[in-house]
Design a protein around this motif. Structure first.
Motif, PDB file in Angstrom:
ATOM      1  N   ARG A   1      -4.055   6.227 -14.834  1.00 14.29           N
ATOM      2  CA  ARG A   1      -2.763   5.153 -14.360  1.00 14.29           C
ATOM      3  C   ARG A   1      -2.250   5.711 -13.922  1.00 14.29           C
ATOM      4  NH1 ARG A   1      -3.276   1.190 -20.411  1.00 14.29           N
ATOM      5  NH2 ARG A   1      -5.595   1.519 -20.556  1.00 14.29           N
ATOM      6  N   MET A   2      -2.035   6.092 -12.571  1.00  9.51           N
ATOM      7  CA  MET A   2      -1.084   6.812 -11.874  1.00  9.51           C
ATOM      8  C   MET A   2       0.282   5.858 -11.261  1.00  9.51           C
ATOM      9  SD  MET A   2      -0.844  10.309 -11.979  1.00  9.51           S
ATOM     10  CE  MET A   2       0.107  10.257 -11.129  1.00  9.51           C
ATOM     11  N   ARG A   3      -0.743   4.480 -11.107  1.00  7.40           N
ATOM     12  CA  ARG A   3      -0.343   2.838 -10.160  1.00  7.40           C
ATOM     13  C   ARG A   3       0.117   3.388  -8.634  1.00  7.40           C
ATOM     14  NH1 ARG A   3      -2.997   1.733 -14.403  1.00  7.40           N
ATOM     15  NH2 ARG A   3      -1.986   0.101 -16.231  1.00  7.40           N
ATOM     16  N   PRO A   4      -0.680   3.863  -8.275  1.00  4.00           N
ATOM     17  CA  PRO A   4      -0.449   4.598  -6.761  1.00  4.00           C
ATOM     18  C   PRO A   4      -0.046   3.520  -5.572  1.00  4.00           C
ATOM     19  CG  PRO A   4      -2.357   5.125  -6.816  1.00  4.00           C
ATOM     20  CD  PRO A   4      -1.908   4.766  -7.895  1.00  4.00           C
ATOM     21  N   TRP A   5      -0.625   2.644  -6.118  1.00  2.00           N
ATOM     22  CA  TRP A   5      -0.340   1.702  -4.865  1.00  2.00           C
ATOM     23  C   TRP A   5       1.091   1.148  -5.066  1.00  2.00           C
ATOM     24  CZ3 TRP A   5      -2.892   0.145  -9.311  1.00  2.00           C
ATOM     25  CH2 TRP A   5      -4.577   0.594  -9.173  1.00  2.00           C
ATOM     26  N   ARG A   6       1.322   0.909  -3.556  1.00  6.11           N
ATOM     27  CA  ARG A   6       2.609   0.909  -2.750  1.00  6.11           C
ATOM     28  C   ARG A   6       2.924  -0.335  -1.295  1.00  6.11           C
ATOM     29  NH1 ARG A   6       3.132   2.717  -7.106  1.00  6.11           N
ATOM     30  NH2 ARG A   6       5.081   3.915  -8.179  1.00  6.11           N
ATOM     31  N   PHE A   7       2.304  -1.587  -1.632  1.00  4.58           N
ATOM     32  CA  PHE A   7       1.987  -2.564  -0.178  1.00  4.58           C
ATOM     33  C   PHE A   7       3.321  -3.191  -0.250  1.00  4.58           C
ATOM     34  CE2 PHE A   7      -1.639  -2.683  -3.371  1.00  4.58           C
ATOM     35  CZ  PHE A   7      -3.200  -2.321  -2.252  1.00  4.58           C
ATOM     36  N   ILE A   8       3.344  -3.063   1.680  1.00  2.00           N
ATOM     37  CA  ILE A   8       4.902  -3.483   2.309  1.00  2.00           C
ATOM     38  C   ILE A   8       4.182  -4.613   3.344  1.00  2.00           C
ATOM     39  CG2 ILE A   8       6.792  -3.291   3.623  1.00  2.00           C
ATOM     40  CD1 ILE A   8       7.507  -0.454   2.715  1.00  2.00           C
ATOM     41  N   THR A   9       4.151  -5.857   3.324  1.00  2.00           N
ATOM     42  CA  THR A   9       3.765  -7.185   4.243  1.00  2.00           C
ATOM     43  C   THR A   9       5.420  -7.256   5.345  1.00  2.00           C
ATOM     44  OG1 THR A   9       5.032  -8.338   2.816  1.00  2.00           O
ATOM     45  CG2 THR A   9       2.088  -8.036   2.530  1.00  2.00           C
ATOM     46  N   VAL A  10       4.570  -7.490   6.626  1.00  2.00           N
ATOM     47  CA  VAL A  10       5.350  -7.396   7.731  1.00  2.00           C
ATOM     48  C   VAL A  10       4.681  -8.565   8.995  1.00  2.00           C
ATOM     49  CG1 VAL A  10       6.289  -6.904   9.762  1.00  2.00           C
ATOM     50  CG2 VAL A  10       5.719  -4.445   7.881  1.00  2.00           C
TER      51      VAL A  10
ATOM     52  N   ILE B   1       0.893  -2.503   4.449  1.00  2.00           N
ATOM     53  CA  ILE B   1       1.821  -0.717   5.368  1.00  2.00           C
ATOM     54  C   ILE B   1       1.192  -0.607   4.080  1.00  2.00           C
ATOM     55  CG2 ILE B   1       3.285   0.565   5.192  1.00  2.00           C
ATOM     56  CD1 ILE B   1       4.728  -1.686   7.242  1.00  2.00           C
ATOM     57  N   LEU B   2      -0.111   0.288   4.259  1.00  2.00           N
ATOM     58  CA  LEU B   2      -0.926   0.957   2.663  1.00  2.00           C
ATOM     59  C   LEU B   2       0.481   2.486   2.018  1.00  2.00           C
ATOM     60  CD1 LEU B   2      -4.097   0.578   4.339  1.00  2.00           C
ATOM     61  CD2 LEU B   2      -3.127  -0.796   2.362  1.00  2.00           C
ATOM     62  N   GLY B   3       1.151   1.589   1.608  1.00  2.00           N
ATOM     63  CA  GLY B   3       2.187   3.021   1.353  1.00  2.00           C
ATOM     64  C   GLY B   3       1.426   3.692  -0.505  1.00  2.00           C
ATOM     65  N   MET B   4       1.626   4.916  -0.463  1.00  2.00           N
ATOM     66  CA  MET B   4       1.197   5.535  -1.436  1.00  2.00           C
ATOM     67  C   MET B   4       1.846   6.378  -2.435  1.00  2.00           C
ATOM     68  SD  MET B   4      -2.036   7.433   0.549  1.00  2.00           S
ATOM     69  CE  MET B   4      -1.385   8.721   1.307  1.00  2.00           C
ATOM     70  N   ASP B   5       2.067   6.145  -3.839  1.00  2.00           N
ATOM     71  CA  ASP B   5       2.908   6.860  -4.092  1.00  2.00           C
ATOM     72  C   ASP B   5       2.091   7.687  -5.180  1.00  2.00           C
ATOM     73  OD1 ASP B   5       5.841   6.676  -5.781  1.00  2.00           O
ATOM     74  OD2 ASP B   5       5.430   6.531  -7.673  1.00  2.00           O
ATOM     75  N   LEU B   6       3.226   9.255  -4.663  1.00  2.00           N
ATOM     76  CA  LEU B   6       1.750  10.538  -4.870  1.00  2.00           C
ATOM     77  C   LEU B   6       2.520  11.834  -5.764  1.00  2.00           C
ATOM     78  CD1 LEU B   6      -0.037  10.619  -1.798  1.00  2.00           C
ATOM     79  CD2 LEU B   6      -0.521   9.627  -3.153  1.00  2.00           C
TER      80      LEU B   6
ATOM     81  N   GLN C   1       6.406   9.608  -0.777  1.00  2.00           N
ATOM     82  CA  GLN C   1       5.825   7.524  -1.157  1.00  2.00           C
ATOM     83  C   GLN C   1       5.686   8.075   0.236  1.00  2.00           C
ATOM     84  OE1 GLN C   1       8.354   4.926  -2.428  1.00  2.00           O
ATOM     85  NE2 GLN C   1       7.717   4.785  -4.219  1.00  2.00           N
ATOM     86  N   LYS C   2       3.912   8.091   0.696  1.00  2.00           N
ATOM     87  CA  LYS C   2       3.702   8.269   2.257  1.00  2.00           C
ATOM     88  C   LYS C   2       2.696   6.926   2.008  1.00  2.00           C
ATOM     89  CE  LYS C   2       3.789  13.023   1.447  1.00  2.00           C
ATOM     90  NZ  LYS C   2       5.661  13.324   2.305  1.00  2.00           N
ATOM     91  N   ILE C   3       2.140   7.252   3.311  1.00  2.00           N
ATOM     92  CA  ILE C   3       1.663   6.178   4.159  1.00  2.00           C
ATOM     93  C   ILE C   3       0.731   6.663   4.949  1.00  2.00           C
ATOM     94  CG2 ILE C   3       1.533   4.393   6.042  1.00  2.00           C
ATOM     95  CD1 ILE C   3       4.564   4.676   6.830  1.00  2.00           C
ATOM     96  N   ALA C   4      -0.938   5.522   3.691  1.00  2.37           N
ATOM     97  CA  ALA C   4      -2.584   5.190   4.104  1.00  2.37           C
ATOM     98  C   ALA C   4      -2.671   4.876   5.703  1.00  2.37           C
ATOM     99  CB  ALA C   4      -2.794   5.253   2.646  1.00  2.37           C
TER     100      ALA C   4
END
Length: 199
Positions: A45-54, A97-102, A158-161
């Motif tokens: 349950r790391m919940r790594p998803w971070r979405f940014i919409t433009v 934008i597919l952000g990754m909280d790693l 936080q990176k971008i996939a």
């Protein structure tokens, strides 16, 4: 189970396309589409998803940020390539934008955290298709530019996939010929397997 065949039809008919026009999903439809990402496998349950919409009037400013990141990443990048990217991101109806909280020091390996993001992104692509929209997952070396990530609000870990380019498919999406699944499947019966795709 009701709807089973319809769900399979959706999954087997999805294809990536860059022929995208307005409208893009919005409001509760967009939130429901993004919510499908939370159904992806997520070990620990790391919940790594971070979405940014433009979308809308903010597309042009985002395109300029992206082009600046391309220049920093590759000072010798051709102007024609920059213009093509600028035009594309300024015109596509929506970019997700597919952000990754790693978290490298967590018990769950980073590879698995990244796979959770990828699985979530695939759910979003399938959901877009199910709701009558189209999408394409793209990426580039510029997405690793630290200044670019900071201007988007992403923290250091936080990176971008990549980026999902989203909209309504212009006309009909061209059918992509898929290989036979038999080439990528083998039954293990005690001895090492061999795949047709590897021959």
């Amino acid at each position: 189970m009701p709807g089973k065949n319809k769900a399979m039809e959706v999954l087997l008919s999805r294809t990536s396309t860059d022929r995208l026009d307005a409208p893009a999903p919005k409001g509760s439809v967009l939130m429901q589409i993004l919510s499908t990402s939370l159904r992806a496998p997520d070990h620990g349950r790391m919940r790594p998803w971070r979405f940014i919409t433009v979308a809308g009037k903010h597309r042009a400013a985002f395109a300029e940020l992206l082009v600046a990141a391309m220049r920093r990443t590759d000072p010798e990048v051709k102007s024609a390539k920059l213009e093509k990217k600028r035009a594309r991101y300024a015109e596509v109806p929506m970019t997700i934008i597919l952000g990754m909280d790693l978290h490298p020091n967590a018990k769950i390996p980073v590879d698995e955290q990244v796979m959770a993001v990828a699985a979530g992104a695939m759910n979003v692509l399938n959901a877009l298709h199910a709701e009558g929209f189209g999408g394409m997952w793209v990426s580039g070396a510029f997405q690793n530019d630290e200044i670019f990530r900071e201007k988007l609000g992403l923290t250091r870990h936080q990176k971008i996939a990549g980026f999902l380019q989203v909209g309504t498919v212009e006309g009909r999406a061209s059918e992509t010929k898929r290989p036979d699944i038999d080439l990528y499947h083998a039954r293990w019966k005690g001895d090492p397997v061999a795949f047709g795709a590897d021959k």
